[in-house]
Design a protein around this motif. Structure first.
Motif, PDB file in Angstrom:
ATOM      1  N   THR A  59      90.440 -48.418 124.269  1.00 53.71           N
ATOM      2  CA  THR A  59      89.307 -47.233 124.379  1.00 53.71           C
ATOM      3  C   THR A  59      90.002 -46.196 123.482  1.00 53.71           C
ATOM      4  O   THR A  59      91.026 -46.171 123.106  1.00 53.71           O
ATOM      5  N   LEU A  60      89.144 -45.258 123.348  1.00 51.19           N
ATOM      6  CA  LEU A  60      89.532 -43.965 122.572  1.00 51.19           C
ATOM      7  C   LEU A  60      90.934 -43.323 123.359  1.00 51.19           C
ATOM      8  O   LEU A  60      91.628 -42.856 122.694  1.00 51.19           O
ATOM      9  N   HIS A  61      90.874 -43.368 124.633  1.00 46.10           N
ATOM     10  CA  HIS A  61      91.867 -42.769 125.320  1.00 46.10           C
ATOM     11  C   HIS A  61      93.132 -43.465 124.773  1.00 46.10           C
ATOM     12  O   HIS A  61      94.201 -43.054 124.693  1.00 46.10           O
ATOM     13  N   THR A  62      93.053 -44.770 124.970  1.00 43.17           N
ATOM     14  CA  THR A  62      94.203 -45.532 124.900  1.00 43.17           C
ATOM     15  C   THR A  62      94.747 -45.336 123.307  1.00 43.17           C
ATOM     16  O   THR A  62      95.954 -45.185 123.080  1.00 43.17           O
ATOM     17  N   ILE A  63      93.845 -45.261 122.436  1.00 43.41           N
ATOM     18  CA  ILE A  63      94.102 -45.233 121.015  1.00 43.41           C
ATOM     19  C   ILE A  63      94.725 -43.765 120.717  1.00 43.41           C
ATOM     20  O   ILE A  63      95.551 -43.638 119.832  1.00 43.41           O
ATOM     21  N   TYR A  71      91.852 -35.581 119.182  1.00 42.57           N
ATOM     22  CA  TYR A  71      90.618 -35.161 118.582  1.00 42.57           C
ATOM     23  C   TYR A  71      89.913 -36.226 117.957  1.00 42.57           C
ATOM     24  O   TYR A  71      89.224 -35.941 116.887  1.00 42.57           O
ATOM     25  N   ILE A  72      89.880 -37.595 118.320  1.00 40.34           N
ATOM     26  CA  ILE A  72      89.313 -38.751 117.624  1.00 40.34           C
ATOM     27  C   ILE A  72      87.843 -38.506 117.702  1.00 40.34           C
ATOM     28  O   ILE A  72      87.088 -38.759 116.635  1.00 40.34           O
ATOM     29  N   VAL A  73      86.993 -38.108 118.808  1.00 40.08           N
ATOM     30  CA  VAL A  73      85.591 -37.899 118.840  1.00 40.08           C
ATOM     31  C   VAL A  73      85.262 -36.853 117.951  1.00 40.08           C
ATOM     32  O   VAL A  73      84.264 -37.108 117.047  1.00 40.08           O
ATOM     33  N   GLU A  74      85.813 -35.707 117.694  1.00 39.98           N
ATOM     34  CA  GLU A  74      85.443 -34.495 116.766  1.00 39.98           C
ATOM     35  C   GLU A  74      85.749 -35.023 115.339  1.00 39.98           C
ATOM     36  O   GLU A  74      84.931 -34.652 114.659  1.00 39.98           O
ATOM     37  N   GLU A  75      86.555 -35.882 115.193  1.00 37.57           N
ATOM     38  CA  GLU A  75      86.910 -36.272 113.637  1.00 37.57           C
ATOM     39  C   GLU A  75      86.002 -37.532 113.171  1.00 37.57           C
ATOM     40  O   GLU A  75      85.772 -37.646 112.077  1.00 37.57           O
ATOM     41  N   ASN A  76      85.426 -38.110 114.237  1.00 38.43           N
ATOM     42  CA  ASN A  76      84.528 -39.159 113.620  1.00 38.43           C
ATOM     43  C   ASN A  76      83.179 -39.001 114.458  1.00 38.43           C
ATOM     44  O   ASN A  76      82.819 -39.544 115.215  1.00 38.43           O
ATOM     45  N   ASP A  81      78.789 -41.907 121.451  1.00 39.60           N
ATOM     46  CA  ASP A  81      79.097 -42.309 122.774  1.00 39.60           C
ATOM     47  C   ASP A  81      80.821 -42.761 122.996  1.00 39.60           C
ATOM     48  O   ASP A  81      80.829 -43.866 122.674  1.00 39.60           O
ATOM     49  N   PRO A  82      81.648 -42.002 123.255  1.00 40.74           N
ATOM     50  CA  PRO A  82      83.099 -42.438 123.504  1.00 40.74           C
ATOM     51  C   PRO A  82      83.262 -43.201 124.044  1.00 40.74           C
ATOM     52  O   PRO A  82      84.156 -44.273 124.118  1.00 40.74           O
ATOM     53  N   ASP A  83      82.309 -43.892 125.226  1.00 35.01           N
ATOM     54  CA  ASP A  83      82.517 -44.997 126.169  1.00 35.01           C
ATOM     55  C   ASP A  83      81.994 -46.344 125.261  1.00 35.01           C
ATOM     56  O   ASP A  83      82.188 -47.576 125.960  1.00 35.01           O
TER      57      ASP A  83
END
Length: 97
Positions: A59-63, A71-76, A81-83
């Motif tokens: 998941t984005l959290h584990t990564i 800040y993975i979501v902001e940079e990508n 949808d993060p889920d």
């Protein structure tokens, strides 16, 4: 007199062999031993490349925890949808220093 010289030469040869064996052992330890150990050490020091391919079960959290990038979501911007992160998705990683 001749026996004393022979004994001294044998002792010197034995010490030389022991020192050579110790130097060889220490050089292997100092260089990381084998390639697998060096690869593990490198992964710990640098767990993620700049471009990361999502694997099954991640998941984005584990990564984010693994790679040190909160800040993975902001940079990508391609992640809407993060889920909804699927294996094979390529994301940019910028770990905090």
């Amino acid at each position: 007199m001749r026996r004393i010289r022979s004994s001294a030469a044998e002792t010197a040869c034995l010490y030389g062999a022991v020192i050579l064996a110790l130097m060889t052992l220490l050089s292997r330890i100092g260089n990381g031993g084998d390639a697998e150990l060096r690869a593990r050490r490198e992964r710990v020091l640098r767990p993620c490349d700049e471009l990361y391919v999502v694997r099954e079960g991640e998941t984005l959290h584990t990564i984010s925890e693994k790679c040190g990038d909160p800040y993975i979501v902001e940079e990508n911007p391609h992640i809407h949808d993060p889920d909804d992160v699927i294996p094979g998705l390529v994301i940019k990683i910028t770990p905090l220093k």
